[in-house]
Design a protein around this motif. Structure first.
Motif, PDB file in Angstrom:
ATOM      1  N   ASP A  55      42.023  36.475  36.963  1.00 10.38           N
ATOM      2  CA  ASP A  55      41.097  37.357  37.673  1.00 10.38           C
ATOM      3  C   ASP A  55      40.107  36.551  38.508  1.00 10.38           C
ATOM      4  O   ASP A  55      39.823  36.886  39.655  1.00 10.38           O
ATOM      5  N   ARG A  56      39.581  35.492  37.917  1.00 10.00           N
ATOM      6  CA  ARG A  56      38.610  34.681  38.658  1.00 10.00           C
ATOM      7  C   ARG A  56      39.274  33.986  39.846  1.00 10.00           C
ATOM      8  O   ARG A  56      38.686  33.897  40.931  1.00 10.00           O
ATOM      9  N   ALA A  57      40.491  33.509  39.652  1.00  9.12           N
ATOM     10  CA  ALA A  57      41.215  32.844  40.746  1.00  9.12           C
ATOM     11  C   ALA A  57      41.405  33.792  41.920  1.00  9.12           C
ATOM     12  O   ALA A  57      41.230  33.407  43.086  1.00  9.12           O
ATOM     13  N   ARG A  58      41.736  35.033  41.626  1.00  9.13           N
ATOM     14  CA  ARG A  58      41.912  36.033  42.695  1.00  9.13           C
ATOM     15  C   ARG A  58      40.601  36.265  43.448  1.00  9.13           C
ATOM     16  O   ARG A  58      40.579  36.367  44.670  1.00  9.13           O
ATOM     17  N   LYS A  59      39.501  36.355  42.688  1.00  9.17           N
ATOM     18  CA  LYS A  59      38.200  36.602  43.315  1.00  9.17           C
ATOM     19  C   LYS A  59      37.791  35.444  44.227  1.00  9.17           C
ATOM     20  O   LYS A  59      37.181  35.652  45.279  1.00  9.17           O
ATOM     21  N   ILE A  60      38.124  34.229  43.821  1.00  4.70           N
ATOM     22  CA  ILE A  60      37.790  33.050  44.625  1.00  4.70           C
ATOM     23  C   ILE A  60      38.601  33.031  45.916  1.00  4.70           C
ATOM     24  O   ILE A  60      38.152  32.539  46.949  1.00  4.70           O
TER      25      ILE A  60
ATOM     26  N   LYS B 189      54.233  29.456  53.106  1.00 10.64           N
ATOM     27  CA  LYS B 189      54.736  30.455  54.063  1.00 10.64           C
ATOM     28  C   LYS B 189      53.817  31.669  54.169  1.00 10.64           C
ATOM     29  O   LYS B 189      54.081  32.577  54.943  1.00 10.64           O
ATOM     30  N   GLY B 190      52.755  31.679  53.343  1.00  2.37           N
ATOM     31  CA  GLY B 190      51.780  32.757  53.450  1.00  2.37           C
ATOM     32  C   GLY B 190      51.807  33.770  52.329  1.00  2.37           C
ATOM     33  O   GLY B 190      51.039  34.736  52.343  1.00  2.37           O
ATOM     34  N   GLU B 191      52.668  33.564  51.332  1.00  2.00           N
ATOM     35  CA  GLU B 191      52.720  34.484  50.196  1.00  2.00           C
ATOM     36  C   GLU B 191      51.614  34.149  49.189  1.00  2.00           C
ATOM     37  O   GLU B 191      51.115  33.014  49.135  1.00  2.00           O
ATOM     38  N   SER B 192      51.265  35.138  48.382  1.00  2.00           N
ATOM     39  CA  SER B 192      50.358  34.938  47.246  1.00  2.00           C
ATOM     40  C   SER B 192      51.142  35.267  45.983  1.00  2.00           C
ATOM     41  O   SER B 192      51.590  36.397  45.803  1.00  2.00           O
ATOM     42  N   ILE B 193      51.330  34.259  45.108  1.00  2.00           N
ATOM     43  CA  ILE B 193      52.185  34.419  43.935  1.00  2.00           C
ATOM     44  C   ILE B 193      51.338  34.362  42.672  1.00  2.00           C
ATOM     45  O   ILE B 193      50.719  33.334  42.378  1.00  2.00           O
ATOM     46  N   TYR B 194      51.298  35.459  41.947  1.00  2.00           N
ATOM     47  CA  TYR B 194      50.602  35.509  40.657  1.00  2.00           C
ATOM     48  C   TYR B 194      51.546  36.093  39.600  1.00  2.00           C
ATOM     49  O   TYR B 194      52.329  37.001  39.910  1.00  2.00           O
ATOM     50  N   PRO B 195      51.483  35.589  38.360  1.00  2.00           N
ATOM     51  CA  PRO B 195      52.276  36.190  37.285  1.00  2.00           C
ATOM     52  C   PRO B 195      51.846  37.633  37.054  1.00  2.00           C
ATOM     53  O   PRO B 195      50.710  38.015  37.366  1.00  2.00           O
ATOM     54  N   MET B 196      52.746  38.434  36.523  1.00  2.00           N
ATOM     55  CA  MET B 196      52.429  39.826  36.225  1.00  2.00           C
ATOM     56  C   MET B 196      51.355  39.933  35.142  1.00  2.00           C
ATOM     57  O   MET B 196      50.526  40.830  35.141  1.00  2.00           O
ATOM     58  N   GLU B 197      51.368  38.971  34.204  1.00  2.00           N
ATOM     59  CA  GLU B 197      50.406  39.012  33.106  1.00  2.00           C
ATOM     60  C   GLU B 197      50.204  37.619  32.536  1.00  2.00           C
ATOM     61  O   GLU B 197      50.994  36.710  32.794  1.00  2.00           O
ATOM     62  N   THR B 198      49.138  37.464  31.748  1.00  2.00           N
ATOM     63  CA  THR B 198      48.879  36.216  31.045  1.00  2.00           C
ATOM     64  C   THR B 198      49.942  36.021  29.965  1.00  2.00           C
ATOM     65  O   THR B 198      50.320  36.980  29.295  1.00  2.00           O
TER      66      THR B 198
END
Length: 208
Positions: A93-98, A122-131
């Motif tokens: 969550d904090r990483a996204r806010k930054i 290439k411009g994508e944002s990759i985050y896992p679905m969950e911790t």
């Protein structure tokens, strides 16, 4: 075009593995490889970089998310991949806010770091679905409520029930109830044992 990459990781083996993978690709060049997040923003100011691979928790007390926040203020266009092996529930969550572009778990992610690097550049944002799910005693991390996690995080700092009550704006009785539920779910016999194990597993890590 050759993309210039900086690796920030305090573990020698992790740094070398990242370098090994990245050097497989002729389009990537590791410009800097440093073992602390403390001066990461200085490296960014003094060189042309396209991507930073930023470990989060450093043994010297520096924090990759703090460093990433400074970098984003200095060079918002510079892409960052936050990496960690710890399942601390608040970090994504904090990483996204930054504004960090991507987030990668070292042991738990299905994608390789090279895939994440390529897609991020290439411009994508990759985050896992969950911790990643971890075990805390007899309980799975997913079995704890958000409020129980808040109480647990404060427990790891060694504060008493009164401080937890004040910090969360809840009554002392409610604090005691949450701690009882945590002990019942995890099977630990004391709050001290619970707090120690929570930190050892990396499930909650108080940012001191």
């Amino acid at each position: 075009m050759t993309y210039k990459i900086m690796i920030v990781d305090d573990q020698f083996v992790s740094r070398e593995m990242f370098k090994l993978y990245i050097n497989q690709c002729p389009d990537y060049e590791v410009t800097y490889c440093v073992d602390t997040a403390m001066f990461a923003d200085t490296y960014v100011l003094n060189s042309k970089l396209d991507l930073v691979i930023m470990d989060i928790l450093m043994q010297d007390g520096s924090n990759g998310l703090d460093a990433a926040e400074k970098i984003k203020k200095l060079k918002p266009e510079l892409k960052i991949i936050a990496v960690t092996s710890m399942p601390e529930v608040s970090w994504m969550d904090r990483a996204r806010k930054i504004g960090i572009e991507s987030f990668w778990y070292k042991e738990a992610s299905e994608e390789t770091i090279l895939e994440i690097i390529e897609r991020t550049l290439k411009g994508e944002s990759i985050y896992p679905m969950e911790t990643p799910e971890v075990k805390l005693g007899m309980a799975k991390s997913t079995e704890l409520t958000p409020r129980e996690i808040q109480v647990l995080r404060l427990l790891t700092t060694g504060v008493g029930n009164d401080k937890i009550s004040e910090s969360l704006g809840i009554s002392l009785n409610t604090v005691k109830t949450h701690i009882k539920h945590l002990l019942d779910k995890t099977g630990f016999s004391s709050r001290t044992q619970l707090a120690i194990q929570a930190r050892i597993t990396g499930f909650v890590i108080e940012d001191d």
